[in-house]
Design a protein around this motif. Structure first.
Motif, short mmCIF file in Angstrom:
data_model
loop_
_atom_site.label_atom_id
_atom_site.label_comp_id
_atom_site.label_asym_id
_atom_site.label_seq_id
_atom_site.Cartn_x
_atom_site.Cartn_y
_atom_site.Cartn_z
N UNK A 43 -40.53 -13.02 7.42
CA UNK A 43 -39.50 -14.04 7.32
C UNK A 43 -38.11 -13.45 7.49
N UNK A 44 -37.22 -14.26 8.02
CA UNK A 44 -35.81 -13.94 8.09
C UNK A 44 -35.07 -14.80 7.08
N UNK A 45 -34.22 -14.19 6.29
CA UNK A 45 -33.40 -14.98 5.37
C UNK A 45 -32.33 -15.73 6.17
N UNK A 46 -31.89 -16.83 5.64
CA UNK A 46 -30.82 -17.58 6.30
C UNK A 46 -31.27 -18.39 7.49
N UNK A 47 -32.56 -18.75 7.55
CA UNK A 47 -33.06 -19.55 8.67
C UNK A 47 -33.27 -21.00 8.25
N UNK A 48 -33.07 -21.89 9.19
CA UNK A 48 -33.37 -23.31 8.97
C UNK A 48 -33.79 -23.93 10.29
N UNK A 49 -34.73 -24.86 10.19
CA UNK A 49 -35.12 -25.60 11.39
C UNK A 49 -33.94 -26.46 11.84
N UNK A 50 -33.78 -26.59 13.14
CA UNK A 50 -32.64 -27.31 13.70
C UNK A 50 -32.96 -28.80 13.74
N UNK A 51 -32.13 -29.56 13.07
CA UNK A 51 -32.31 -31.01 13.02
C UNK A 51 -32.15 -31.61 14.41
N UNK A 52 -33.08 -32.50 14.76
CA UNK A 52 -32.99 -33.19 16.04
C UNK A 52 -33.84 -32.60 17.14
N UNK A 53 -34.42 -31.42 16.92
CA UNK A 53 -35.31 -30.82 17.92
C UNK A 53 -36.73 -30.92 17.39
N UNK A 54 -37.51 -31.80 18.00
CA UNK A 54 -38.88 -32.06 17.53
C UNK A 54 -39.91 -31.87 18.64
N UNK A 55 -39.46 -31.73 19.90
CA UNK A 55 -40.40 -31.72 21.03
C UNK A 55 -40.25 -30.47 21.88
N UNK A 56 -39.80 -29.37 21.28
CA UNK A 56 -39.73 -28.12 22.01
C UNK A 56 -38.33 -27.74 22.43
N UNK A 57 -38.14 -26.45 22.64
CA UNK A 57 -36.87 -25.90 23.12
C UNK A 57 -37.25 -24.64 23.90
N UNK A 58 -37.92 -24.86 25.04
CA UNK A 58 -38.62 -23.79 25.73
C UNK A 58 -37.72 -22.63 26.14
N UNK A 59 -36.48 -22.95 26.55
CA UNK A 59 -35.57 -21.89 26.93
C UNK A 59 -34.17 -22.23 26.45
N UNK A 60 -33.35 -21.20 26.29
CA UNK A 60 -31.97 -21.42 25.87
C UNK A 60 -31.10 -20.30 26.39
N UNK A 61 -29.82 -20.61 26.53
CA UNK A 61 -28.85 -19.64 27.03
C UNK A 61 -27.57 -19.80 26.22
N UNK A 62 -27.00 -18.67 25.76
CA UNK A 62 -25.78 -18.69 24.97
C UNK A 62 -24.64 -18.08 25.79
N UNK A 63 -23.55 -18.83 25.94
CA UNK A 63 -22.38 -18.32 26.66
C UNK A 63 -21.65 -17.31 25.79
N UNK A 64 -20.85 -16.43 26.39
CA UNK A 64 -20.14 -15.40 25.62
C UNK A 64 -19.24 -15.96 24.52
N UNK A 65 -18.76 -17.20 24.67
CA UNK A 65 -17.90 -17.77 23.62
C UNK A 65 -18.66 -18.67 22.67
N UNK A 66 -20.01 -18.61 22.67
CA UNK A 66 -20.78 -19.22 21.59
C UNK A 66 -21.36 -20.58 21.85
N UNK A 67 -21.19 -21.14 23.04
CA UNK A 67 -21.85 -22.41 23.35
C UNK A 67 -23.27 -22.13 23.82
#
Length: 289
Positions: free
Chosen positions: A39-63
């Motif tokens: 387990x990782x401390x400080x984790x929470x499931x993200x509200x509103x995501x119920x059907x998958x989040x297969x890939x993600x990309x984070x921009x250098x300024x945090x979006x």
């Protein structure tokens, strides 16, 4: 008598071949591996995501952009009739939550949006473009969007379609349990540098632009992805690879869970001590490291 022995020998040989193929299939999918929770401390499931989040990309300024709602043959879907979405999270907020990005522009059938992989490109004017692998009616295209930051929306530009698109060059070899490292030469060709082997199915890769660490969303037991059982769901795992170009890279298991919280992890990416973990068809996890 001899004919009967020959027939029996053929039957035994056929059964042996079937058993060998079955064992090889199970090995490729890590069918027998169980996960010890980490387990990782400080984790929470993200509200509103119920059907998958297969890939993600984070921009250098945090979006962060997340592709959600993938539907694919043989893969479980919790909302098979709901179109996919592209979500946005601002990791600079104290408690970031995802929002659906509206899509403007003509020519895209939003009802058949079925997003898979996602990548971003920022030009010299700091305009952000999204390249989204899409599977409308289970074909393969790439949709090109322009991110309109002030409006927090996407402008559809065009669909890129080619007969070679379904054939990918994978740095992460999912069923081979390997990550390959290539060097891009001046003439645009690729030279293989090394291959790292793992006791897990490695999926999407994300590189921390600050440290160069490679974060990997993994499937400890891939069989449970394709043969979904809600009583025995697919586990999740996240690895971090430090100094991947060195002769002795450091591989750390950062997160592992048997599926009671997060099922079927596919991607992990970090921004200033914040970690997002996505899945094929389940939910997404937000952690403060």
């Amino acid at each position: 008598m001899a004919r009967g022995l020959l027939l029996l020998s053929l039957v035994v040989l056929a059964l042996a071949l079937v058993a060998e193929r079955r064992a090889a299939f199970r090995n490729r999918f890590n069918a027998s591996r169980e996960v010890k929770p980490l387990d990782l401390l400080g984790c929470r499931l993200i509200k509103g995501i119920e059907t998958g989040s297969e890939d993600l990309e984070i921009l250098p300024h945090g979006l962060a952009f997340l592709s959600c709602g993938l539907k694919y043959p043989g893969i479980k879907s919790f909302a098979p009739h709901k179109p996919g979405e592209i979500l946005l999270m601002d990791l600079n907020e104290e408690k970031p939550e995802p929002v659906v990005l509206p899509i403007h522009g003509d020519g895209l059938d939003r009802a058949s949006l079925n997003p898979h992989g996602i990548s971003t490109f920022t030009d010299e004017d700091n305009t952000v473009y999204l390249f989204v692998v899409n599977h409308p009616q289970f074909t393969t295209t790439v949709e090109l969007f322009k991110f309109q930051e002030e409006e927090r929306s996407l402008l559809y530009l065009k669909t890129i379609q080619h007969e070679l698109l379904p054939k990918y060059l994978y740095v992460a070899e999912l069923l081979g349990h390997k990550i390959h490292v290539f060097e891009k030469l001046a003439d645009g060709s690729l030279k293989a540098r090394k291959a790292l082997a793992f006791d897990t199915l490695v999926d999407n890769l994300s590189v921390d632009p600050t440290t160069g660490d490679v974060w990997v969303g993994c499937h400890p037991n891939g069989m449970k992805i394709f043969f979904y059982d809600p009583e025995n769901p697919p586990p999740s795992e996240v690895l971090r690879i430090q100094n991947i170009l060195s002769s002795n890279p450091t591989v750390t298991q950062v997160y592992a869970e048997e599926g009671s919280v997060l099922q079927g992890s596919t991607v992990a990416s970090v921004y200033q001590g914040r970690l997002l973990i996505g899945t094929v068809f389940h939910r997404a996890l937000y952690c403060e490291l």
